[in-house]
Design a protein around this motif. Structure first.
Motif, mmCIF file in Angstrom:
data_model
loop_
_atom_site.group_PDB
_atom_site.id
_atom_site.type_symbol
_atom_site.label_atom_id
_atom_site.label_comp_id
_atom_site.label_asym_id
_atom_site.label_seq_id
_atom_site.Cartn_x
_atom_site.Cartn_y
_atom_site.Cartn_z
ATOM 1 N N GLN A 17 75.387 75.386 124.497
ATOM 2 C CA GLN A 17 74.780 76.448 125.290
ATOM 3 C C GLN A 17 75.571 76.646 126.582
ATOM 4 O OE1 GLN A 17 70.741 75.620 126.294
ATOM 5 N NE2 GLN A 17 70.338 77.666 127.036
ATOM 6 N N LEU A 18 75.791 77.905 126.948
ATOM 7 C CA LEU A 18 76.519 78.245 128.167
ATOM 8 C C LEU A 18 75.564 78.939 129.121
ATOM 9 C CD1 LEU A 18 79.222 78.438 129.675
ATOM 10 C CD2 LEU A 18 79.602 80.619 128.542
ATOM 11 N N ASN A 19 75.355 78.335 130.280
ATOM 12 C CA ASN A 19 74.472 78.903 131.291
ATOM 13 C C ASN A 19 75.324 79.451 132.431
ATOM 14 O OD1 ASN A 19 72.161 78.137 129.919
ATOM 15 N ND2 ASN A 19 72.121 76.131 130.889
ATOM 16 N N ILE A 20 75.218 80.745 132.659
ATOM 17 C CA ILE A 20 75.967 81.386 133.743
ATOM 18 C C ILE A 20 74.978 81.752 134.834
ATOM 19 C CG2 ILE A 20 77.410 83.328 134.372
ATOM 20 C CD1 ILE A 20 78.356 83.402 131.466
ATOM 21 N N GLN A 21 75.246 81.265 136.046
ATOM 22 C CA GLN A 21 74.381 81.552 137.174
ATOM 23 C C GLN A 21 75.240 82.060 138.325
ATOM 24 O OE1 GLN A 21 72.339 77.947 138.068
ATOM 25 N NE2 GLN A 21 71.012 78.055 136.275
ATOM 26 N N ALA B 266 76.614 82.068 141.895
ATOM 27 C CA ALA B 266 76.827 80.994 142.852
ATOM 28 C C ALA B 266 76.208 81.320 144.205
ATOM 29 C CB ALA B 266 78.314 80.731 143.024
ATOM 30 N N ASN B 267 76.067 82.596 144.532
ATOM 31 C CA ASN B 267 75.489 83.013 145.818
ATOM 32 C C ASN B 267 73.971 83.116 145.688
ATOM 33 O OD1 ASN B 267 78.049 83.292 146.926
ATOM 34 N ND2 ASN B 267 78.226 85.335 146.046
ATOM 35 N N PRO B 268 73.231 82.635 146.693
ATOM 36 C CA PRO B 268 71.778 82.806 146.628
ATOM 37 C C PRO B 268 71.414 84.263 146.773
ATOM 38 C CG PRO B 268 72.428 81.877 148.745
ATOM 39 C CD PRO B 268 73.657 81.936 147.886
ATOM 40 N N PRO B 269 70.267 84.669 146.287
ATOM 41 C CA PRO B 269 69.887 86.090 146.411
ATOM 42 C C PRO B 269 69.759 86.493 147.883
ATOM 43 C CG PRO B 269 68.080 84.780 145.529
ATOM 44 C CD PRO B 269 69.268 83.879 145.616
ATOM 45 N N ALA B 270 70.263 87.696 148.194
ATOM 46 C CA ALA B 270 70.227 88.182 149.575
ATOM 47 C C ALA B 270 68.810 88.634 149.919
ATOM 48 C CB ALA B 270 71.198 89.342 149.728
ATOM 49 N N GLU B 271 68.354 88.269 151.115
ATOM 50 C CA GLU B 271 67.010 88.656 151.555
ATOM 51 C C GLU B 271 67.051 90.081 152.104
ATOM 52 O OE1 GLU B 271 65.180 85.900 154.138
ATOM 53 O OE2 GLU B 271 65.793 84.183 152.957
ATOM 54 N N SER B 272 65.958 90.726 151.973
ATOM 55 C CA SER B 272 65.848 92.112 152.444
ATOM 56 C C SER B 272 65.812 92.140 153.969
ATOM 57 C CB SER B 272 64.598 92.744 151.858
ATOM 58 O OG SER B 272 64.424 94.020 152.412
#
Length: 74
Positions: free
Chosen positions: A58-62, A64-70
Protein backbone atom coordinates in the motif's frame (compact mmCIF):
# COMPACT_ATOMS: atom_id res chain seq x y z
CA UNK A 1 53.20 -51.96 -1.46
CA UNK A 2 49.85 -51.96 0.34
CA UNK A 3 46.48 -51.36 -1.30
CA UNK A 4 45.51 -48.26 0.74
CA UNK A 5 43.76 -46.51 -2.14
CA UNK A 6 41.54 -49.36 -3.28
CA UNK A 7 37.94 -49.08 -4.47
CA UNK A 8 35.27 -48.89 -1.79
CA UNK A 9 32.64 -50.38 -4.09
CA UNK A 10 33.48 -53.98 -4.85
CA UNK A 11 30.29 -55.38 -6.42
CA UNK A 12 27.46 -54.20 -8.71
CA UNK A 13 25.01 -54.56 -5.81
CA UNK A 14 27.03 -52.07 -3.76
CA UNK A 15 27.14 -49.70 -6.74
CA UNK A 16 23.35 -49.80 -7.14
CA UNK A 17 22.92 -49.21 -3.40
CA UNK A 18 25.27 -46.20 -3.41
CA UNK A 19 23.62 -44.65 -6.48
CA UNK A 20 20.17 -45.15 -4.96
CA UNK A 21 21.25 -43.66 -1.62
CA UNK A 22 23.05 -40.70 -3.21
CA UNK A 23 19.84 -39.72 -5.00
CA UNK A 24 17.10 -40.46 -2.47
CA UNK A 25 18.77 -39.62 0.86
CA UNK A 26 19.24 -35.89 0.02
CA UNK A 27 15.74 -35.81 -1.47
CA UNK A 28 14.24 -37.22 1.73
CA UNK A 29 16.26 -34.80 3.88
CA UNK A 30 15.03 -31.82 1.82
CA UNK A 31 11.41 -32.99 2.06
CA UNK A 32 11.67 -33.45 5.82
CA UNK A 33 13.15 -29.96 6.20
CA UNK A 34 10.27 -28.54 4.15
CA UNK A 35 7.73 -30.26 6.39
CA UNK A 36 9.52 -29.00 9.50
CA UNK A 37 9.61 -25.39 8.28
CA UNK A 38 6.01 -25.37 7.05
CA UNK A 39 4.60 -26.76 10.30
CA UNK A 40 5.72 -23.80 12.39
CA UNK A 41 3.19 -21.52 14.07
CA UNK A 42 1.58 -19.22 11.58
CA UNK A 43 0.26 -15.87 12.67
CA UNK A 44 -2.93 -14.66 10.97
CA UNK A 45 -3.35 -17.86 8.99
CA UNK A 46 -7.03 -17.00 8.46
CA UNK A 47 -6.24 -13.88 6.46
CA UNK A 48 -6.32 -13.83 2.70
CA UNK A 49 -3.27 -13.06 0.61
CA UNK A 50 -4.55 -9.52 -0.10
CA UNK A 51 -4.83 -8.75 3.61
CA UNK A 52 -1.32 -10.05 4.28
CA UNK A 53 0.29 -8.12 1.41
CA UNK A 54 -1.69 -4.89 1.93
CA UNK A 55 0.65 -3.31 4.54
CA UNK A 56 3.62 -3.87 2.26
CA UNK A 57 2.06 -3.00 -1.07
CA UNK A 58 0.00 0.00 0.00
CA UNK A 59 1.23 3.49 -0.90
CA UNK A 60 0.05 6.36 1.27
CA UNK A 61 0.61 9.84 -0.14
CA UNK A 62 0.14 12.74 2.24
CA UNK A 63 0.76 16.45 1.90
CA UNK A 64 3.90 17.42 3.80
CA UNK A 65 2.54 20.92 4.57
CA UNK A 66 -0.15 21.27 7.23
CA UNK A 67 -3.46 22.69 6.02
CA UNK A 68 -3.44 26.49 5.86
CA UNK A 69 -5.78 28.23 8.32
CA UNK A 70 -8.29 30.72 7.07
CA UNK A 71 -7.30 34.40 7.57
CA UNK A 72 -10.92 35.65 7.52
CA UNK A 73 -11.39 35.10 11.21
CA UNK A 74 -12.39 32.41 13.47
Amino acid sequence: MSNEHGNLIKSPKQLITVVFASFFVPLIVILLLMVYVNNGKRVDSGKSADEIIKPVGQLNIQDANPPAESKTGG
